[in-house]
Design a protein around this motif. Sequence first.
Motif, mmCIF file in Angstrom:
data_model
loop_
_atom_site.group_PDB
_atom_site.id
_atom_site.type_symbol
_atom_site.label_atom_id
_atom_site.label_comp_id
_atom_site.label_asym_id
_atom_site.label_seq_id
_atom_site.Cartn_x
_atom_site.Cartn_y
_atom_site.Cartn_z
ATOM 1 N N LEU A 70 -16.016 22.384 0.757
ATOM 2 C CA LEU A 70 -15.756 23.816 0.610
ATOM 3 C C LEU A 70 -16.988 24.568 0.126
ATOM 4 N N THR A 71 -17.783 23.937 -0.734
ATOM 5 C CA THR A 71 -18.954 24.627 -1.283
ATOM 6 C C THR A 71 -20.208 24.422 -0.444
ATOM 7 N N SER A 72 -20.141 23.612 0.577
ATOM 8 C CA SER A 72 -21.336 23.359 1.377
ATOM 9 C C SER A 72 -21.549 24.500 2.378
ATOM 10 N N LEU B 61 -8.117 18.531 6.932
ATOM 11 C CA LEU B 61 -7.887 17.155 7.369
ATOM 12 C C LEU B 61 -8.339 16.137 6.323
ATOM 13 N N THR B 62 -9.461 16.410 5.675
ATOM 14 C CA THR B 62 -9.928 15.510 4.619
ATOM 15 C C THR B 62 -8.922 15.456 3.472
ATOM 16 N N GLY C 2 -10.724 14.457 -3.706
ATOM 17 C CA GLY C 2 -10.795 15.795 -4.310
ATOM 18 C C GLY C 2 -12.235 16.295 -4.363
ATOM 19 N N PHE C 3 -13.146 15.422 -4.797
ATOM 20 C CA PHE C 3 -14.559 15.804 -4.796
ATOM 21 C C PHE C 3 -15.075 16.055 -3.385
ATOM 22 N N ALA C 4 -14.613 15.253 -2.437
ATOM 23 C CA ALA C 4 -15.052 15.448 -1.046
ATOM 24 C C ALA C 4 -14.610 16.811 -0.526
ATOM 25 N N CYS C 5 -13.367 17.157 -0.782
ATOM 26 C CA CYS C 5 -12.878 18.473 -0.336
ATOM 27 C C CYS C 5 -13.633 19.605 -1.022
ATOM 28 N N PHE C 6 -13.887 19.446 -2.315
ATOM 29 C CA PHE C 6 -14.615 20.480 -3.051
ATOM 30 C C PHE C 6 -16.040 20.625 -2.527
#
Length: 125
Positions: A55-57, A73-74, A48-52
């Motif tokens: 998205l914010t990067s 995909l992540t 969840g943190f990876a996806c977030f």
Amino acid sequence: MSTDHENEFRNEQRYAVSVSNWSNPFKALRILTVVITVFAIFTAIAFGFACFSLLTSSMLNFYGSAGIVVVILTGLIGAITVVFLLALAESIKLLLAIESNTRTSAEFLRRKSFERQETTAPMQK
């Protein structure tokens, strides 16, 4: 007077009762299911943190639609991993429940067999 067969059967019955009174067999497997479940929860949080963070990067601005595909995909890989880990923990719990029910059924049948042998035993003079 009791025969050797009756003594052997009583010893077998004592053994069965002592095994069935074993409070919580397979403690290591029960601990493993808890560890796998906790690991699945941490994995879900990490993905969840990876996806977030994806998205914010600035990766989405730089790569555009390819960046969105990477985020999807992540998330999909994370969901599949979490479901697999939870299914593994539940399958171990299921096998432990089957073993417990089988042990209980075997003890019940052993008791019924012993009761039947007592009632149908020929009277000795």
